[in-house]
Design a protein around this motif. Structure first.
Motif, PDB file in Angstrom:
ATOM      1  N   LEU A  51       0.873  -1.111   0.232  1.00 55.45           N
ATOM      2  CA  LEU A  51      -0.068   0.051  -0.070  1.00 55.45           C
ATOM      3  C   LEU A  51       0.843   1.532   0.212  1.00 55.45           C
ATOM      4  CD1 LEU A  51      -3.235   0.362   0.094  1.00 55.45           C
ATOM      5  CD2 LEU A  51      -2.788   0.707   2.469  1.00 55.45           C
ATOM      6  N   LEU A  52       0.781   1.940  -1.168  1.00 65.54           N
ATOM      7  CA  LEU A  52       1.602   3.225  -1.051  1.00 65.54           C
ATOM      8  C   LEU A  52       0.795   4.303  -0.646  1.00 65.54           C
ATOM      9  CD1 LEU A  52       2.795   1.055  -3.155  1.00 65.54           C
ATOM     10  CD2 LEU A  52       3.471   2.934  -4.623  1.00 65.54           C
ATOM     11  N   ARG A  53       1.338   4.838   0.493  1.00 59.09           N
ATOM     12  CA  ARG A  53       0.483   6.060   1.167  1.00 59.09           C
ATOM     13  C   ARG A  53       1.365   7.541   1.113  1.00 59.09           C
ATOM     14  NH1 ARG A  53       0.902   1.878   4.977  1.00 59.09           N
ATOM     15  NH2 ARG A  53       2.374   3.102   6.363  1.00 59.09           N
ATOM     16  N   SER A  54       0.721   8.269   1.712  1.00 60.03           N
ATOM     17  CA  SER A  54       1.416   9.716   1.550  1.00 60.03           C
ATOM     18  C   SER A  54       2.864   9.772   2.280  1.00 60.03           C
ATOM     19  CB  SER A  54       0.366  10.789   1.933  1.00 60.03           C
ATOM     20  OG  SER A  54       0.019  10.535   3.410  1.00 60.03           O
ATOM     21  N   ASP A  55       2.765   8.911   3.452  1.00 62.22           N
ATOM     22  CA  ASP A  55       4.000   9.050   4.414  1.00 62.22           C
ATOM     23  C   ASP A  55       5.047   8.193   3.820  1.00 62.22           C
ATOM     24  OD1 ASP A  55       2.975   6.468   4.929  1.00 62.22           O
ATOM     25  OD2 ASP A  55       2.885   6.917   6.846  1.00 62.22           O
ATOM     26  N   MET A  56       4.931   7.865   2.753  1.00 59.16           N
ATOM     27  CA  MET A  56       6.055   6.734   1.842  1.00 59.16           C
ATOM     28  C   MET A  56       6.946   7.188   0.982  1.00 59.16           C
ATOM     29  SD  MET A  56       4.022   3.003   1.715  1.00 59.16           S
ATOM     30  CE  MET A  56       5.620   2.106   1.449  1.00 59.16           C
ATOM     31  N   THR A  57       8.391   7.032   1.030  1.00 62.55           N
ATOM     32  CA  THR A  57       9.200   7.502   0.006  1.00 62.55           C
ATOM     33  C   THR A  57       9.349   6.717  -0.943  1.00 62.55           C
ATOM     34  OG1 THR A  57      11.286   6.733   1.025  1.00 62.55           O
ATOM     35  CG2 THR A  57      10.524   9.200   1.777  1.00 62.55           C
ATOM     36  N   PRO A  58       9.992   6.697  -2.051  1.00 59.54           N
ATOM     37  CA  PRO A  58      10.263   5.834  -3.064  1.00 59.54           C
ATOM     38  C   PRO A  58      11.134   4.643  -2.458  1.00 59.54           C
ATOM     39  CG  PRO A  58      10.350   7.926  -4.347  1.00 59.54           C
ATOM     40  CD  PRO A  58      10.049   8.299  -2.832  1.00 59.54           C
TER      41      PRO A  58
END
Length: 311
Positions: free
Chosen positions: A93-100
């Motif tokens: 799940l790619l959320r707003s608090d994740m970096t590449p």
């Protein structure tokens, strides 16, 4: 083709278990975001999908529920019980608090479980697409539409792309109108350049830990209207009594009476699915099976409706 998105509560997982043969037969791929600490129900649901020869995606880093701080138990379940099994993919799940870098770390950690990227608020698509350039052609990207508009999705156009739309307008049960539009995505996903589509069934994307007492009881049922370019609509059959949290059985009987009357009118466009047959049976018996069971029947009807349409 169809990717229904479930939160891993009891009746969602039961729906997957009971519908596993149909899901497999139609090549529908349920996405499950586990939200309960115990994973026994999830394991049974995944086993049912595997036994039926189907496929599923399990979110290993949930945003909601008991595993939102640490999804290691979910990863352990996949590693211990489903290693080498092509039926179960790890959803990231790619959320707003994740970096590449965060995404790629999780991606590599789950490399032996055919990782699928589920875009739900991530803000650096261009940088991530550059990182994934060499594997893009074999990658599946699932986009939650409210968080991934057209320009965002364009960065991943060389991959298999799935678009998930929340067609359920969540309100207090007492506030629902009788009928409203649900989604046209089942009829338009290929026009949008997608390989498949999904939704949050008759539950919606909004997450709540558990329902309080029901002041009103509602039965939510979807149908496809051939007179309106196969657009999908949803009925909300709502009890008349809604001023106290008592007598859910009586309120269900009121809502069910409205459903049966609409069915018998011959104008409902509702398919006579197995779920509808069970609603008729409950009406004939005068039985209230519980609110969770009603939700399960509505989810099953939704899946059966799309299965017939896409046959």
């Amino acid at each position: 083709m169809y990717y229904p998105y479930f939160r891993g509560k009891q009746f969602e997982l039961l729906t997957i278990r009971e519908m596993a043969p149909l899901l497999a037969d139609k090549k529908f791929v349920p996405i499950v975001e586990p939200v309960r600490e115990t994973l026994n129900g999830l394991k049974k649901a995944l086993s049912a999908v595997c036994d039926a020869g189907g496929q599923t995606i399990v979110i290993v880093n949930p945003h909601h529920g008991d595993h939102q701080e640490d999804g290691s138990n979910i990863t352990a379940l996949l590693q211990e019980g489903f290693i080498g099994n092509n039926s179960v993919a790890a959803g990231i799940l790619l959320r707003s608090d994740m970096t590449p870098d965060d995404v790629m770390t999780c991606y590599r950690q789950h490399a032996n479980h055919h990782p699928v990227l589920v875009h739900a608020g991530f803000t650096a698509p261009k940088a991530l697409a550059a990182e994934l350039k060499d594997s893009m052609s074999s990658l599946t990207n699932v986009f939650i539409e409210d968080h991934a508009k057209l320009l965002y999705r364009k960065h991943f156009e060389n991959s298999k792309r799935i678009l998930v739309r929340d067609g359920f307008n969540r309100q207090r049960n007492a506030d629902y109108q009788t009928i409203e539009e649900f989604s046209d995505l089942h009829a338009t996903y290929n026009i949008l350049g997608m390989a498949g589509f999904g939704d949050f069934l008759i539950v919606g994307d909004g997450f709540s830990e558990g329902g309080g007492p029901a002041y009103a009881v509602a039965i939510h049922l979807t149908f496809i209207d051939p007179d309106k370019d196969d657009d999908m609509y949803i009925y909300h059959f709502v009890s008349d009594t809604n001023d106290t949290p008592t007598d859910p059985a009586g309120k269900f009987a009121q809502a069910l009476e409205k459903l049966i009357a609409k069915l018998n009118s011959g104008t409902s466009h509702l398919l006579e699915t197995d779920a509808i047959k069970e609603f008729r049976h409950l009406h004939n018996k005068g039985h209230f099976p519980g609110l969770g069971y009603i939700k399960k029947l509505s989810m099953k009807h939704h899946i059966e409706t799309l299965a017939r349409y896409l046959s």
